[in-house]
Scaffold this motif. Sequence first.
Motif, PDB file in Angstrom:
ATOM      1  N   THR A  79      -9.058 -29.083  80.321  1.00 63.28           N
ATOM      2  CA  THR A  79      -9.191 -30.442  79.670  1.00 63.28           C
ATOM      3  C   THR A  79     -10.566 -30.937  79.172  1.00 63.28           C
ATOM      4  OG1 THR A  79      -9.679 -31.688  81.779  1.00 63.28           O
ATOM      5  CG2 THR A  79      -7.382 -31.214  81.129  1.00 63.28           C
ATOM      6  N   ASP A 139      -7.408 -30.522  72.179  1.00 64.32           N
ATOM      7  CA  ASP A 139      -7.914 -31.197  73.393  1.00 64.32           C
ATOM      8  C   ASP A 139      -7.429 -30.383  74.881  1.00 64.32           C
ATOM      9  OD1 ASP A 139      -5.501 -33.867  72.850  1.00 64.32           O
ATOM     10  OD2 ASP A 139      -5.334 -31.651  72.776  1.00 64.32           O
ATOM     11  N   VAL A 140      -6.846 -29.490  74.610  1.00 69.13           N
ATOM     12  CA  VAL A 140      -6.488 -28.383  76.124  1.00 69.13           C
ATOM     13  C   VAL A 140      -6.471 -26.988  75.520  1.00 69.13           C
ATOM     14  CG1 VAL A 140      -5.139 -28.053  78.029  1.00 69.13           C
ATOM     15  CG2 VAL A 140      -4.989 -30.354  76.955  1.00 69.13           C
TER      16      VAL A 140
END
Length: 259
Positions: free
Chosen positions: A52, A175-176
């Motif tokens: 994350t 984003d991940v």
Amino acid sequence: CCSYRLRNALHPLWQSPLSIPGGSRQSPINIQWRDSVYDPFLKPLKISYDPTTCLHIWNNGYSFLVEFDDSTDRSIIVGGPLENQYRLKQFHFHWGAINEWGSEHTVDSKFYPAELHLVHWNAVVYPTFEEAVMEGNGLAVIGVFLKLGAHHEGLQTLVDALPAVKHKDTVIEFDVFDPSCLIPSCPDYWTYAGSLTTPPLTESVTWIIKKKPIEVDENQLEAFRMLLFTSDGEEEKRMVDNFRPLQPLMNRTVRSSFQ
Ligand SMILES: NS(=O)(=O)c1ccc(CCNC(=O)Nc2ccc(Cl)cc2)cc1
Ligand SMILES: [Zn+2]
């Protein structure tokens, strides 16, 4: 053959001198397997990344960088040849126009079609990345060779995002992502004291080069080659051959973590 060396040496990114004046620890280098020295005191490299902390992908006009939130110690490496823990800042790749070359380091003078660099900085000792870039023990870069072979599932999520950063100075949120999926499980590595392979070419990098490559397929390598050095609206120049020529070993020994 030698034409690419010339082209590379003249490439805008590397028009600065091939190695900085007085440079005694420049990168990349050829790793001559039989000249590397097994060091039994080298520890296993411990890698712990928090997926994350991934932020975005950015085409900086030379490569594409996947950048991470390095404001805390959530994604770090420790052990190996390192005296401190180092924080993950970004990773990027270098690759060729064809599969015959593209990596920055070579092994027994063999090029791989591409090379991954996971860039970390010593946040224990230095307050910022920019300061760490100027210090001998400031950075630790894990190098992973890419070879042509099976499809790489983990890489594909990255490849699927590349069309959105086709042009220089484009960014896409990402984003991940856990970059440990790009690192071979085999613990074996070589390590030596070197430099950044792009300006500012500072001699601040402890290189940790994984012995085993990862396998990627032709479509995935081609996806790298469809990126552009140029901005939207400029005459298109394919982003290929973004690797620096080999630098002299000088008075250095490459150590191996394996016999
Ligand atoms: N290739 S390295 O790991 O020694 C390296 C690590 C970090 C930096 C400072 C951040 N800048 C950056 O990463 N720029 C960059 C990357 C790839 C290409 Cl092809 C061109 C420029 C420079 C070099
Ligand atoms: Zn690099």
